[in-house]
Write an enzyme that holds these catalytic residues in place. Structure first.
Site, PDB file in Angstrom:
ATOM      1  N   CYS A 179      32.982  42.607  42.017  1.00  0.00           N
ATOM      2  CA  CYS A 179      33.217  43.426  40.649  1.00  0.00           C
ATOM      3  C   CYS A 179      32.472  42.825  39.626  1.00  0.00           C
ATOM      4  O   CYS A 179      31.728  43.888  38.877  1.00  0.00           O
ATOM      5  CB  CYS A 179      34.599  43.554  40.067  1.00  0.00           C
ATOM      6  SG  CYS A 179      35.889  44.486  40.585  1.00  0.00           S
ATOM      7  N   ASP A 235      45.457  46.805  36.741  1.00  0.00           N
ATOM      8  CA  ASP A 235      44.502  45.641  37.116  1.00  0.00           C
ATOM      9  C   ASP A 235      43.386  45.238  36.291  1.00  0.00           C
ATOM     10  O   ASP A 235      42.697  46.062  35.609  1.00  0.00           O
ATOM     11  CB  ASP A 235      44.601  46.087  38.924  1.00  0.00           C
ATOM     12  CG  ASP A 235      44.296  47.180  38.729  1.00  0.00           C
ATOM     13  OD1 ASP A 235      43.353  47.898  37.997  1.00  0.00           O
ATOM     14  OD2 ASP A 235      44.068  47.106  39.856  1.00  0.00           O
TER      15      ASP A 235
END
Length: 725
Positions: free
Chosen positions: A403, A608
């Site tokens: 990410c 999330d």
């Protein structure tokens, strides 16, 4: 665009022994183009046993004798698979890894040392500790030393096995506890010190006597209890710490490989090849039939240059293999507890502090090869380039993967704002929710997609994490995973390696999806400059949980610790400890389905925590709910090493964009712990706003389910503002 050279051959190193560690170091400085290097080892580090007695005596800290295999593998450009090899299929050229399936090879090498075989005594498993593996023994020893110092247990120790290793550890423990009048007994069923010169044996016997260590020879132990060791002649030896040093043996699974063995050890020739020419072996697991020698690390170290050359020769189809010629005898340097050592070679014996300094210098110089890895200079920037190129390269930090490689939140929001609203009535997506919601007559279906650049060369583990990461948006909306499409981009490689790699990736991803209740129904593959993997996932939910329902007073619960972006950035720069990286990878691979099932029935809002960090994703809940929030830094669960790395200024490449995107909406102290709130997470935890009265019950359920969950804060009425305390 010119792609990297294709990968065409797989070299698999089984075990992180000294020879393989040196091969990895050499490979990092001069890799073989076209060869993919894999290391399989049970743990993220390997101990240098020559310094173990010094550690036990208190002369070295734990890190001084650990070879960090995660860091070494990154330096070598190798993939590290943390697992235990348990078999080899020679015909199919596959290594079986416990809990991981099979890893294919074209050439493989085995350097797994000798198995630790703790004494098969009644009660030893419950009350004793084997000297190998190092980790468990070192932890038990540290606990025992503290208990003795605190006066909680008497300093009574028994060591089973009086070879050189047992004698060294007995002297080391006696030295470490010298201020507490230790009572230490060394037990040997046969004769002590059988493989050392007569002069050295007499000297070591005198050292044992001077240290107050009782030696019992010729009597076998028969039982270990919490407070004693019982001997065959009926005596009971008081012991609150019983250490097993006897019983070293070859690994049992070698007998099932089909390789030619000698007394259970792999027979090798002068070129270090086994009875199968595609399989090499080195170190204590191997038997040199052309020049039999006792098991000693010095031979593994000196085999390494020959092994590195011959592995490359085998991978290139060459025939100019080098021969390994071991010395007739080697210098044995035995630690004597205090900073003194004994030397034995050709039956000659010397001892004293000068020898310790010599041994210490040899050991430290060897470990410096792995602690101070050479810095490989990046290619220089082009002499002539468009404006901004040189400035963009000036930072020197390679772009993070996972990410950490995402587009910044502000850029993404600007793009999304320009898109038209869905024109269809059956698309019922809430503003900014984790997944799109499709309306059907009887239920609602959520659909989401995610794609990650690889951050580990262990493609099977990466696939597990990528699958967990993609499922996160479905779980965050309280939906049941249904179906998935895979999107795989492989780096350039031969068709045979493509098949192997796809098999690893899809096999691991399918396990995760099936365990979550979803099925992989298709996908797309392609070739590119690097590996990337993504999934489009659908899920079913009667009433999806969005981000917009949080209310002031709600408790904020987080199901995973944070810090993955910082740890992955540090790992790329060779700055993270292997054990930290291993813990982060294990956390990322942990599915969140059970946590979602606990949270979804009561959560008013849920998301999330991924690329925008905990602060960014919490502010999304605040914006959608019209609320603010508070976070208590003291309650924030962090991955091991994350705060220490953040304190050193290590940041993921997405960190600055995450911090900028929250400017003016976050009130936070300036410290390492607060910095981690903007750290991009890969396969991060669920963040849920739940009624305060339900928080304790839910947190207990999550902890009982095995999640490192915590109540990290609360929802406030301060609209779209996050306060960090």
């Amino acid at each position: 665009m010119q792609l990297p050279l294709p990968l065409t051959r797989d070299l698999v190193l089984i075990g992180g022994g000294h020879a393989h560690a040196l091969v990895l170091r050499r490979w990092g400085m001069k890799p073989l183009p076209g060869a993919r290097l894999t290391l399989i080892n049970p743990g993220p580090s390997a101990p240098y046993t020559g310094m173990l007695p010094g550690h036990i005596a208190g002369h070295y800290d734990r890190e001084a004798l650990e070879i960090d295999l995660v860091r070494l593998a990154r330096f070598a450009g190798a993939r590290l698979i943390l697992g235990e090899a348990e078999g080899i299929d020679l015909a199919r050229r596959r290594v079986r890894v416990k809990g991981r399936g099979e890893i294919a090879y074209d050439v493989t090498s085995i350097d797994i040392g000798i198995a630790s075989d703790p004494p098969r005594l009644k009660g030893f498993a419950e009350h004793g500790i084997a000297a190998k593996p190092l980790g468990a023994y070192a932890e038990r020893w540290a606990e025992f030393r503290k208990a003795v110092a605190d006066g909680r247990v008497p300093p009574e120790i028994a060591v089973i096995g009086a070879g050189v290793g047992g004698v060294e550890l007995a002297l080391a423990m006696a030295h470490a506890l010298r201020d507490f009048a230790p009572r230490l007994t060394l037990i040997e069923a046969r004769a002590a010190l059988p493989h050392i010169g007569a002069g050295a044996r007499r000297a070591l016997m005198a050292r044992l006597s001077a240290a107050g260590i009782t030696l019992i020879e010729g009597v076998a132990p028969v039982e270990v209890t919490a407070q004693a060791v019982r001997l065959a002649d009926g005596r009971e030896i008081p012991s609150r710490l019983t250490v097993g040093v006897a019983g070293a043996r070859p690994h049992g699974w070698l007998a099932e490989t089909g390789l030619k063995l000698v007394d259970g050890f792999i027979e090798i020739g002068p070129d270090l090849r086994t009875s199968d020419p595609r399989v090499f072996a080195a170190g204590d697991c191997a038997h040199m039939s052309h020049a039999p020698r006792p098991k000693a690390g010095v031979y593994a170290v000196r085999q390494a240059p020959v092994l590195a050359h011959n592995l490359a020769e085998a991978l290139t189809g060459g025939a100019r293999f080098r021969r390994y010629r071991p010395q007739r005898d080697y210098l044995k340097l035995v630690s004597l507890g205090e900073k003194a050592a004994l030397a034995d070679k050709f039956g000659l014996r010397l001892e004293g502090r000068l020898l310790w300094r010599w041994k210490d210098r040899i050991d430290r110089r060897f470990m410096e090869k792995f602690h101070d890895l050479p810095r490989m200079s990046p290619p220089p920037p082009p002499r002539r380039a468009a404006q901004g190129v040189v400035e963009a390269l000036a930072g020197g930090q390679p772009m993070c993967a996972g990410c950490g490689a995402k587009v910044g939140g502000a850029t993404l929001a600007q793009m999304l704002a320009s898109l038209p609203r869905p024109p269809r009535a059956d698309i019922a997506a809430g503003a900014g929710d984790d997944a799109a919601v499709l309306q059907f007559a009887s239920c609602r279906q959520v659909i989401t997609t995610d794609q990650l650049r690889a951050f580990t060369e262990d493609y099977g583990l990466f696939a597990r994490i990528a699958a967990v990461h993609a499922l996160g948006d479905v779980w965050a909306m309280g939906a049941r995973p249904q179906a998935a499409l895979a999107n795989v981009v492989l780096p350039p490689m031969s068709p045979s390696l493509q098949a192997r790699t796809l098999g690893e990736i899809m096999g691991a991803a399918a396990e995760v999806m099936e365990a979550a209740g979803a099925a992989i129904v298709g996908g797309h593959t392609g070739l590119g400059a690097e590996l990337s993997l993504g999934f489009t996932v659908t899920g079913l939910a009667e009433t999806p949980v969005g981000k917009g329902g949080a209310q002031p007073g709600d408790a904020l619960i987080l199901t995973k610790p944070i810090g993955t972006g910082t740890i992955l950035a540090a790992e790329m720069a060779l700055e993270a400890k292997g054990e930290w990286v291993a813990a982060a990878l294990a956390s990322m691979a942990r599915p969140q389905g059970a946590a979602a099932a606990i949270l979804a029935p009561v959560a008013r809002a849920m998301t999330d925590v991924t690329g925008f960090g905990l602060a960014g994703h919490l502010l999304e809940i605040c914006a959608a709910s019209g609320t603010g929030a508070e976070i208590a830094l003291s309650r924030l669960p962090l991955l091991p090493g994350a705060e220490a790395l953040a304190a050193r200024g290590i940041r993921s490449t997405l960190w600055a964009a995450n911090r900028a995107a929250t400017e003016g909406r976050v009130e936070a102290p300036v410290n390492a712990r607060a910095a981690l709130l903007f750290d991009p997470q890969t396969a991060g935890g669920l963040l849920a706003a739940v009624p305060a009265g339900e928080a304790d019950r839910i947190l207990t359920a999550l902890l009982n389910a095995g999640y490192d969950a915590a109540q990290v804060g609360r929802v406030t009425d301060q609209g779209n503002r996050l306060v960090i305390k």
